[in-house]
Write an enzyme that holds these catalytic residues in place. Structure first.
Site, mmCIF file in Angstrom:
data_model
loop_
_atom_site.group_PDB
_atom_site.id
_atom_site.type_symbol
_atom_site.label_atom_id
_atom_site.label_comp_id
_atom_site.label_asym_id
_atom_site.label_seq_id
_atom_site.Cartn_x
_atom_site.Cartn_y
_atom_site.Cartn_z
ATOM 1 N N LEU A 114 0.809 -1.216 0.000
ATOM 2 C CA LEU A 114 0.000 0.000 0.000
ATOM 3 C C LEU A 114 0.845 1.270 0.000
ATOM 4 O O LEU A 114 0.425 2.297 -0.514
ATOM 5 C CB LEU A 114 -0.931 0.019 1.220
ATOM 6 C CG LEU A 114 -1.943 -1.125 1.306
ATOM 7 C CD1 LEU A 114 -2.726 -1.043 2.603
ATOM 8 C CD2 LEU A 114 -2.888 -1.105 0.109
ATOM 9 N N GLY A 115 2.005 1.225 0.582
ATOM 10 C CA GLY A 115 2.867 2.394 0.660
ATOM 11 C C GLY A 115 4.104 2.073 1.463
ATOM 12 O O GLY A 115 4.268 0.964 1.996
ATOM 13 N N LYS A 117 1.588 -2.884 8.982
ATOM 14 C CA LYS A 117 2.727 -1.967 8.937
ATOM 15 C C LYS A 117 3.959 -2.707 9.438
ATOM 16 O O LYS A 117 4.050 -3.072 10.613
ATOM 17 C CB LYS A 117 2.440 -0.736 9.810
ATOM 18 C CG LYS A 117 3.570 0.270 9.876
ATOM 19 C CD LYS A 117 3.179 1.446 10.770
ATOM 20 C CE LYS A 117 4.300 2.445 10.905
ATOM 21 N NZ LYS A 117 3.927 3.578 11.793
ATOM 22 N N PHE A 168 9.952 4.319 8.017
ATOM 23 C CA PHE A 168 9.755 3.270 9.007
ATOM 24 C C PHE A 168 9.751 1.884 8.384
ATOM 25 O O PHE A 168 10.083 0.898 9.023
ATOM 26 C CB PHE A 168 8.423 3.486 9.724
ATOM 27 C CG PHE A 168 7.244 3.499 8.784
ATOM 28 C CD1 PHE A 168 6.611 2.326 8.422
ATOM 29 C CD2 PHE A 168 6.772 4.693 8.268
ATOM 30 C CE1 PHE A 168 5.530 2.343 7.555
ATOM 31 C CE2 PHE A 168 5.695 4.716 7.413
ATOM 32 C CZ PHE A 168 5.075 3.549 7.043
ATOM 33 N N GLY A 169 9.325 1.779 7.118
ATOM 34 C CA GLY A 169 9.172 0.486 6.473
ATOM 35 C C GLY A 169 8.084 0.543 5.417
ATOM 36 O O GLY A 169 7.973 1.529 4.681
ATOM 37 N N SER A 170 7.253 -0.485 5.356
ATOM 38 C CA SER A 170 6.216 -0.582 4.332
ATOM 39 C C SER A 170 4.910 -1.040 4.952
ATOM 40 O O SER A 170 4.885 -1.641 6.034
ATOM 41 C CB SER A 170 6.632 -1.565 3.222
ATOM 42 O OG SER A 170 7.853 -1.156 2.624
ATOM 43 N N VAL A 171 3.797 -0.754 4.228
ATOM 44 C CA VAL A 171 2.463 -1.150 4.651
ATOM 45 C C VAL A 171 1.879 -2.064 3.587
ATOM 46 O O VAL A 171 1.928 -1.744 2.394
ATOM 47 C CB VAL A 171 1.549 0.075 4.855
ATOM 48 C CG1 VAL A 171 0.163 -0.363 5.307
ATOM 49 C CG2 VAL A 171 2.158 1.024 5.886
ATOM 50 N N ASP A 213 2.799 14.531 15.789
ATOM 51 C CA ASP A 213 3.026 14.471 14.342
ATOM 52 C C ASP A 213 1.710 14.563 13.579
ATOM 53 O O ASP A 213 1.407 13.719 12.723
ATOM 54 C CB ASP A 213 3.768 13.187 13.983
ATOM 55 C CG ASP A 213 4.464 13.268 12.625
ATOM 56 O OD1 ASP A 213 4.652 14.399 12.133
ATOM 57 O OD2 ASP A 213 4.831 12.212 12.068
ATOM 58 N N GLY A 271 7.660 4.147 3.703
ATOM 59 C CA GLY A 271 8.240 5.347 4.280
ATOM 60 C C GLY A 271 9.534 5.005 4.975
ATOM 61 O O GLY A 271 10.119 3.924 4.772
#
Length: 464
Positions: free
Chosen positions: A145-146, A167, A150-153, A273, A148
């Site tokens: 899905l996306g 996540k 932090f990692g991936s979803v 955030d 960043g």
């Protein structure tokens, strides 16, 4: 002959006694035999069963306690009814215990209801999944899905066909990642709100560290704000253009979620955030605040906390978060929400380096300048907000945003007041200039490199 008759006559009583003794002996042996073998006399078992049933019925119906259940306790548990009777022994309307038991709801139905309640309660708590389970839910992490820093979803589906978003955290499990994992799981696990994303579970293993959330069909809000000018891109990605009335509802829903974190949780939660990328939208475009990796729990007896480093995203972080070891309160989320409102009204990034005029590069300053000169309608018209009702909502959002981004944290309103102003419940007072306290020396290099190219551009944005 006569003598023989006399002897027979005199001996007859002795024979009768012997005969009677033998009869008694035979009857006793017969009774003892019957007791040893009841099948020889089946009527005896029937008699014993009838006697036992009569005695049981009498003892069951006989009031063994002084006070029995009352008719007005038919829908209450037995222990509650007993306590009420002990407190008020003068009542006389009594019924037998068996009748009271029949008056209560059916036992199997009540047990089923309680079991369903307990199972539902257990499902609301986060579950610790195994890596093999998450691999099965996501079909070995095939639908991404996306991603960043932090990692991936990844998209997945639970055994009950409920869609989920997994996540996955990547990188070396250092202290910072541990704090992020504990912050996200520890804060969101104890919260339940319609405007907060729900955490179904997590996985903490040597091979996989992940969190399992509810799936939000429309993704994050930033995808609908910053690509509106490129209509072809929106159509290619199969995304809709959100009308401004819906944007106003999204802003109100996000404000409710933040208010819950600040004011309605047992311990105040500071998100740190708030930005469009952390506002997720479901199939009906209902907003949910997400991404609690930077969140902190703060007891309500504390007014502020000290920070050892920069938190949040440049452009949304409050001024007090720029300086290390500076006191930070929950009002930093109010500042970030104000910056979010500016971007929702403008449907653009707050800083646009492509703008030809320097005063239009930073949208918050442009909004205040136009509002102070009474020309805020021009900004609304430039952003395509022409209807009267929508323009009134947009002006209200701008005024609330100007209050939220005040330089001093004490001057910012609470989220409860922000919500009242957004919904039109209270009148909004004219906001003061929120940018008078900003100086170039206050802005860290991360903000300069994050959007503002150099100090000269920043100087043109800030008031003299």
């Amino acid at each position: 002959m006569a003598l023989q008759t006399v002897e027979q006559t005199t001996s007859a009583p002795h024979d009768c006694r012997n005969h009677r003794h033998s009869c008694n002996f035979l009857w006793a042996n017969s009774w003892r035999g019957n007791m040893e073998d009841p099948s020889r006399h089946p009527h005896l078992a029937v008699v014993l069963f009838v006697v036992f049933s009569v005695v049981t019925a009498i003892t069951r119906w006989f009031p063994r306690r002084k006070y029995q259940y009352l008719t007005n306790f038919d829908t209450k548990p037995r222990s509650v009814a007993r306590r009420a009777l002990l407190n008020k022994p003068t009542r006389t309307t009594m019924i037998p215990r068996t009748v009271a038991r029949r008056a209560l709801p059916d036992e199997p139905i009540r047990t089923t209801t309680i079991e369903n309640f307990l199972n539902k309660l257990a499902e609301e708590r986060p579950i610790r999944f195994l890596p093999q389970q998450l691999a099965e839910f996501t079909q070995n992490f095939t639908v991404k899905l996306g991603s960043g820093a932090f990692g991936s979803v990844y998209k997945g589906e639970l055994p009950d066909q409920k869609p989920i978003a997994v996540k996955v955290l990547v990188g070396i499990m250092d202290k910072r990642m541990e704090e992020q994992f504990m912050a996200e799981v520890g804060t969101i696990a104890g919260t339940q709100h319609i405007n907060l994303v729900r955490l179904y579970g997590f996985c903490y293993d040597d091979t996989l560290i992940a969190q399992v959330y509810e799936f939000m069909e429309n993704g994050s809000l930033d995808k609908f704000l910053f690509n509106e000018d490129d209509v072809d891109t929106l159509q290619e990605n199969d995304r809709k253009v959100i009308e401004f009335g819906r944007l106003n509802e999204i802003a109100i829903g996000a404000a409710k979620g933040i208010r819950y974190l600040h004011e309605e949780c047992q311990r105040r939660i500071i998100h740190y955030d708030i930005k469009p990328g952390n506002i997720l939208l479901d199939a009906n475009f209902n907003p949910k605040v997400a991404d609690f990796g930077l969140a902190k729990l703060m007891g309500r007896e504390y007014t502020h906390m000290s920070m050892t480093g920069m938190r949040g995203t440049p452009g949304y972080a409050a001024p007090e978060m720029w300086l290390p070891y500076s006191p930070v309160t929950y009002k930093c989320d109010v500042y970030s929400f104000g910056m979010l409102l500016f971007e929702m009204v403008g449907r653009r990034k707050n800083f646009d380096c492509r703008a030809a005029e320097s005063e239009k590069k930073w949208f918050p300053k442009l909004v205040y300048k136009q509002w102070d000169s009474g020309m805020l309608g021009e900004v609304m018209a430039a952003r395509g907000i022409e209807q009267k009702a929508e323009r009134e909502r947009a002006v209200r959002m701008c005024k609330v945003a100007l209050w939220c981004v005040q330089y001093s944290a004490e001057a910012r309103p609470s989220m409860s007041k922000v919500l009242q102003m957004l919904e039109g419940e209270i009148e909004i007072e004219p906001p003061p200039n929120p940018f008078t306290g900003l100086y170039v020396s206050d802005v860290p290099d991360s903000h300069l490199s994050g959007g503002i190219s150099n100090s000269n551009d920043l100087q043109s944005l800030l008031p003299v």
